[in-house]
Motif scaffolding. Structure first.
Motif, short mmCIF file in Angstrom:
data_model
loop_
_atom_site.label_atom_id
_atom_site.label_comp_id
_atom_site.label_asym_id
_atom_site.label_seq_id
_atom_site.Cartn_x
_atom_site.Cartn_y
_atom_site.Cartn_z
N ASP A 2 1.06 -0.13 -5.93
CA ASP A 2 1.74 -1.77 -5.93
C ASP A 2 1.88 -1.76 -4.64
O ASP A 2 2.43 -1.31 -4.17
N ILE A 3 1.49 -2.67 -3.49
CA ILE A 3 1.86 -2.74 -2.33
C ILE A 3 2.78 -3.89 -2.08
O ILE A 3 2.75 -4.39 -0.90
N ARG A 4 2.91 -4.49 -3.30
CA ARG A 4 3.72 -6.42 -2.84
C ARG A 4 4.92 -6.24 -2.24
O ARG A 4 5.66 -4.77 -2.71
N ARG A 23 3.09 -2.05 1.73
CA ARG A 23 2.28 -2.44 2.66
C ARG A 23 1.72 -1.78 3.80
O ARG A 23 1.01 -1.08 4.70
N CYS A 52 -2.44 -5.95 -4.71
CA CYS A 52 -1.50 -6.90 -3.89
C CYS A 52 -1.35 -8.12 -5.10
O CYS A 52 -1.64 -8.39 -6.03
N ASP A 53 -0.90 -9.05 -4.31
CA ASP A 53 -0.68 -10.49 -4.64
C ASP A 53 -1.88 -10.89 -5.61
O ASP A 53 -2.35 -11.42 -6.76
N GLN A 57 -5.07 -8.55 0.25
CA GLN A 57 -5.03 -7.53 1.06
C GLN A 57 -5.26 -5.98 0.32
O GLN A 57 -5.36 -4.91 1.64
N SER A 58 -5.44 -5.96 -0.13
CA SER A 58 -5.79 -5.04 -1.40
C SER A 58 -7.06 -4.70 -1.50
O SER A 58 -7.82 -3.39 -0.80
N ASP A 74 -10.22 -1.98 -5.90
CA ASP A 74 -8.31 -2.57 -5.79
C ASP A 74 -8.57 -3.85 -6.54
O ASP A 74 -9.87 -3.72 -7.47
N GLY A 78 -5.50 -9.47 -7.45
CA GLY A 78 -4.31 -8.86 -7.75
C GLY A 78 -3.91 -9.15 -9.24
O GLY A 78 -3.94 -9.36 -9.97
#
Length: 95
Positions: A2-4, A23, A52-53, A57-58, A74, A78
Protein backbone atom coordinates in the motif's frame (compact mmCIF):
# COMPACT_ATOMS: atom_id res chain seq x y z
CA UNK A 1 1.99 -3.08 -0.92
CA UNK A 2 0.00 0.00 0.00
CA UNK A 3 1.64 3.23 -1.15
CA UNK A 4 -1.21 5.56 -0.15
CA UNK A 5 -0.49 8.42 2.27
CA UNK A 6 -1.40 7.84 5.92
CA UNK A 7 -4.32 10.27 5.61
CA UNK A 8 -5.94 8.15 2.89
CA UNK A 9 -5.35 4.91 4.78
CA UNK A 10 -6.84 6.41 7.94
CA UNK A 11 -9.81 7.90 6.07
CA UNK A 12 -10.67 4.98 3.79
CA UNK A 13 -9.29 1.98 5.67
CA UNK A 14 -6.26 -0.22 5.37
CA UNK A 15 -5.76 -3.21 3.13
CA UNK A 16 -5.50 -6.22 5.44
CA UNK A 17 -2.03 -7.75 5.36
CA UNK A 18 -0.56 -5.08 3.07
CA UNK A 19 2.91 -3.76 3.78
CA UNK A 20 2.90 0.04 3.81
CA UNK A 21 5.75 1.79 2.02
CA UNK A 22 5.39 5.47 1.21
CA UNK A 23 5.47 6.27 -2.49
CA UNK A 24 8.31 8.74 -2.07
CA UNK A 25 10.68 6.01 -0.78
CA UNK A 26 9.39 3.05 -2.80
CA UNK A 27 12.34 2.89 -5.19
CA UNK A 28 14.85 2.96 -2.33
CA UNK A 29 13.04 0.21 -0.45
CA UNK A 30 12.44 -2.09 -3.42
CA UNK A 31 15.52 -1.70 -5.57
CA UNK A 32 17.45 -4.93 -4.85
CA UNK A 33 20.71 -2.99 -5.26
CA UNK A 34 19.81 -0.25 -2.77
CA UNK A 35 21.47 -0.23 0.63
CA UNK A 36 18.07 0.96 1.97
CA UNK A 37 16.09 -1.93 0.46
CA UNK A 38 13.56 -3.94 2.43
CA UNK A 39 14.99 -7.46 2.06
CA UNK A 40 11.57 -9.05 2.61
CA UNK A 41 10.10 -7.52 -0.55
CA UNK A 42 13.02 -6.39 -2.73
CA UNK A 43 13.34 -9.91 -4.12
CA UNK A 44 12.84 -11.34 -7.59
CA UNK A 45 11.22 -14.49 -6.19
CA UNK A 46 8.19 -12.66 -4.72
CA UNK A 47 5.35 -10.94 -6.49
CA UNK A 48 4.72 -7.35 -5.45
CA UNK A 49 1.19 -5.99 -5.87
CA UNK A 50 1.11 -2.21 -5.54
CA UNK A 51 -2.02 -0.31 -4.49
CA UNK A 52 -2.58 3.44 -4.43
CA UNK A 53 -5.85 5.35 -4.16
CA UNK A 54 -7.10 5.24 -7.77
CA UNK A 55 -4.54 3.12 -9.62
CA UNK A 56 -2.50 5.80 -11.35
CA UNK A 57 0.53 6.03 -9.06
CA UNK A 58 0.58 2.27 -8.52
CA UNK A 59 0.68 1.64 -12.28
CA UNK A 60 3.77 3.82 -12.64
CA UNK A 61 5.34 2.35 -9.51
CA UNK A 62 4.82 -1.24 -10.73
CA UNK A 63 6.47 -0.36 -14.06
CA UNK A 64 9.50 0.99 -12.20
CA UNK A 65 9.70 -2.11 -10.01
CA UNK A 66 9.62 -4.34 -13.09
CA UNK A 67 12.63 -2.43 -14.42
CA UNK A 68 14.39 -3.44 -11.18
CA UNK A 69 13.71 -7.09 -12.13
CA UNK A 70 10.85 -7.60 -9.68
CA UNK A 71 7.60 -9.40 -10.44
CA UNK A 72 5.35 -6.36 -9.92
CA UNK A 73 1.80 -5.46 -10.82
CA UNK A 74 -0.92 -3.19 -9.45
CA UNK A 75 -4.62 -3.16 -8.65
CA UNK A 76 -6.59 -1.48 -11.42
CA UNK A 77 -8.63 1.28 -9.84
CA UNK A 78 -6.62 1.13 -6.61
CA UNK A 79 -8.13 1.18 -3.15
CA UNK A 80 -11.22 2.95 -4.49
CA UNK A 81 -11.95 -0.05 -6.71
CA UNK A 82 -11.11 -2.40 -3.83
CA UNK A 83 -13.75 -0.71 -1.68
CA UNK A 84 -16.32 -0.57 -4.51
CA UNK A 85 -15.94 -4.33 -5.00
CA UNK A 86 -16.73 -4.87 -1.32
CA UNK A 87 -13.31 -6.27 -0.46
CA UNK A 88 -12.25 -5.99 3.19
CA UNK A 89 -10.70 -2.86 4.64
CA UNK A 90 -9.43 -2.58 8.21
CA UNK A 91 -10.43 0.46 10.24
CA UNK A 92 -7.37 0.78 12.45
CA UNK A 93 -4.89 3.54 13.08
CA UNK A 94 -1.80 1.36 13.49
CA UNK A 95 0.71 0.17 10.88
Amino acid sequence: MDIRPAEQRDRDGRLPGARVIARNVLEWRLDPRSEHRDPDVARADRQVIVVCDEGYQSSLAAATLRRFGLDATDVIGGAQSWRTEGLPLARTTDG
